[in-house]
Design a protein around this motif. Structure first.
Motif, PDB file in Angstrom:
ATOM      1  N   TYR A 120      11.066   4.383   6.985  1.00  0.00           N
ATOM      2  CA  TYR A 120       9.811   4.384   6.219  1.00  0.00           C
ATOM      3  C   TYR A 120       9.348   5.795   5.883  1.00  0.00           C
ATOM      4  O   TYR A 120       8.695   5.997   4.869  1.00  0.00           O
ATOM      5  CB  TYR A 120       8.706   3.661   6.989  1.00  0.00           C
ATOM      6  N   ALA A 137       7.426   4.380  -2.020  1.00  0.00           N
ATOM      7  CA  ALA A 137       6.942   3.097  -2.539  1.00  0.00           C
ATOM      8  C   ALA A 137       8.107   2.130  -2.659  1.00  0.00           C
ATOM      9  O   ALA A 137       9.273   2.512  -2.574  1.00  0.00           O
ATOM     10  CB  ALA A 137       6.286   3.290  -3.902  1.00  0.00           C
ATOM     11  N   ILE A 138       7.735   0.887  -2.878  1.00  0.00           N
ATOM     12  CA  ILE A 138       8.727  -0.157  -3.093  1.00  0.00           C
ATOM     13  C   ILE A 138       8.269  -0.995  -4.278  1.00  0.00           C
ATOM     14  O   ILE A 138       7.088  -1.318  -4.391  1.00  0.00           O
ATOM     15  CB  ILE A 138       8.931  -1.004  -1.828  1.00  0.00           C
ATOM     16  N   GLU A 139       9.196  -1.258  -5.179  1.00  0.00           N
ATOM     17  CA  GLU A 139       8.892  -2.077  -6.350  1.00  0.00           C
ATOM     18  C   GLU A 139       9.818  -3.274  -6.340  1.00  0.00           C
ATOM     19  O   GLU A 139      11.006  -3.135  -6.078  1.00  0.00           O
ATOM     20  CB  GLU A 139       9.125  -1.286  -7.645  1.00  0.00           C
ATOM     21  N   VAL A 167      15.191  -5.153  -5.081  1.00  0.00           N
ATOM     22  CA  VAL A 167      14.029  -4.351  -4.692  1.00  0.00           C
ATOM     23  C   VAL A 167      14.405  -2.904  -4.930  1.00  0.00           C
ATOM     24  O   VAL A 167      15.505  -2.475  -4.605  1.00  0.00           O
ATOM     25  CB  VAL A 167      13.677  -4.577  -3.205  1.00  0.00           C
ATOM     26  N   LYS A 219       9.286  -8.403   0.852  1.00  0.00           N
ATOM     27  CA  LYS A 219       8.730  -7.359  -0.017  1.00  0.00           C
ATOM     28  C   LYS A 219       7.325  -6.954   0.441  1.00  0.00           C
ATOM     29  O   LYS A 219       6.997  -5.771   0.491  1.00  0.00           O
ATOM     30  CB  LYS A 219       8.667  -7.849  -1.453  1.00  0.00           C
ATOM     31  N   GLN A 220       6.513  -7.934   0.784  1.00  0.00           N
ATOM     32  CA  GLN A 220       5.140  -7.656   1.226  1.00  0.00           C
ATOM     33  C   GLN A 220       5.143  -6.890   2.553  1.00  0.00           C
ATOM     34  O   GLN A 220       4.386  -5.932   2.719  1.00  0.00           O
ATOM     35  CB  GLN A 220       4.380  -8.968   1.372  1.00  0.00           C
ATOM     36  N   SER A 234       6.191  -3.293   1.925  1.00  0.00           N
ATOM     37  CA  SER A 234       5.119  -2.568   1.260  1.00  0.00           C
ATOM     38  C   SER A 234       4.026  -2.168   2.250  1.00  0.00           C
ATOM     39  O   SER A 234       3.536  -1.033   2.216  1.00  0.00           O
ATOM     40  CB  SER A 234       4.540  -3.438   0.149  1.00  0.00           C
ATOM     41  N   GLU A 235       3.672  -3.061   3.144  1.00  0.00           N
ATOM     42  CA  GLU A 235       2.658  -2.749   4.159  1.00  0.00           C
ATOM     43  C   GLU A 235       3.141  -1.644   5.091  1.00  0.00           C
ATOM     44  O   GLU A 235       2.382  -0.718   5.417  1.00  0.00           O
ATOM     45  CB  GLU A 235       2.328  -4.000   4.965  1.00  0.00           C
ATOM     46  N   ILE A 278       5.441   0.686   4.537  1.00  0.00           N
ATOM     47  CA  ILE A 278       5.551   1.971   3.832  1.00  0.00           C
ATOM     48  C   ILE A 278       4.164   2.555   3.594  1.00  0.00           C
ATOM     49  O   ILE A 278       3.947   3.763   3.766  1.00  0.00           O
ATOM     50  CB  ILE A 278       6.330   1.794   2.512  1.00  0.00           C
ATOM     51  N   ASN A 279       3.184   1.746   3.222  1.00  0.00           N
ATOM     52  CA  ASN A 279       1.812   2.233   3.032  1.00  0.00           C
ATOM     53  C   ASN A 279       1.223   2.739   4.339  1.00  0.00           C
ATOM     54  O   ASN A 279       0.512   3.748   4.353  1.00  0.00           O
ATOM     55  CB  ASN A 279       0.937   1.144   2.431  1.00  0.00           C
TER      56      ASN A 279
END
Length: 144
Positions: free
Chosen positions: A88, A93-95, A102, A128-129, A132-133, A135-136
């Motif tokens: 991480y 970011a991840i898209e 991904v 994915k969710q 994203s959490e 990485i944020n």
């Protein structure tokens, strides 16, 4: 004594249909090679090699999950030969607009596309969710 940071937090399973197709193909090749070898056909040994390789791959797919999420990284285990770790701290970011891929964007702007082919369809959005959490959360805790 176990290290708490090294314990997996969440598993994301494989698509059962993909594993079943590979297993059926492997068993069919194994059966064909045995039948050829019983009839004293030398081509049976040539058919046995990919049959055994597919059988080993199918058993590996049954035993291992597709993705494992840890506290500081995640692992993608697509096949016996492809096993990669992503940290991480390296990601910005991840898209994931597509349901099959991904895109992981690194701190320096590099982009890596990660295929989700083989992951159970019901787990893709949650994966994915979750990434994203994580990485944020990593972005907010960084000191550099």
């Amino acid at each position: 004594m176990k290290n708490k940071e090294q314990e997996p937090r969440e598993y994301f399973e494989r698509s059962r249909s993909l594993v079943l197709i590979i297993l059926i193909g492997a068993l069919a090749l194994d059966w064909l090679s045995l039948k050829m070898l019983m009839d004293v056909n030398p081509w049976g040994s040539a058919v046995a090699i990919p049959g055994l390789a597919l059988t080993l791959q199918a058993l590996w797919l049954v035993v291992h999950p597709y993705a494992v999420v840890y506290e500081d990284r995640f692992e993608i285990k697509q096949s016996l030969l492809y096993n990669k770790e992503f940290y991480y701290l390296d990601a910005k970011a991840i898209e994931g607009k597509s349901n099959h891929r991904v895109r992981l964007i690194y701190n320096d702007g590099d982009v890596e596309s990660i295929s989700l082919l083989g992951m159970r369809a019901s787990h893709k959005q949650n994966f994915k969710q979750n990434l994203s959490e994580k990485i944020n959360a990593s972005l907010t805790n960084r000191d550099f």
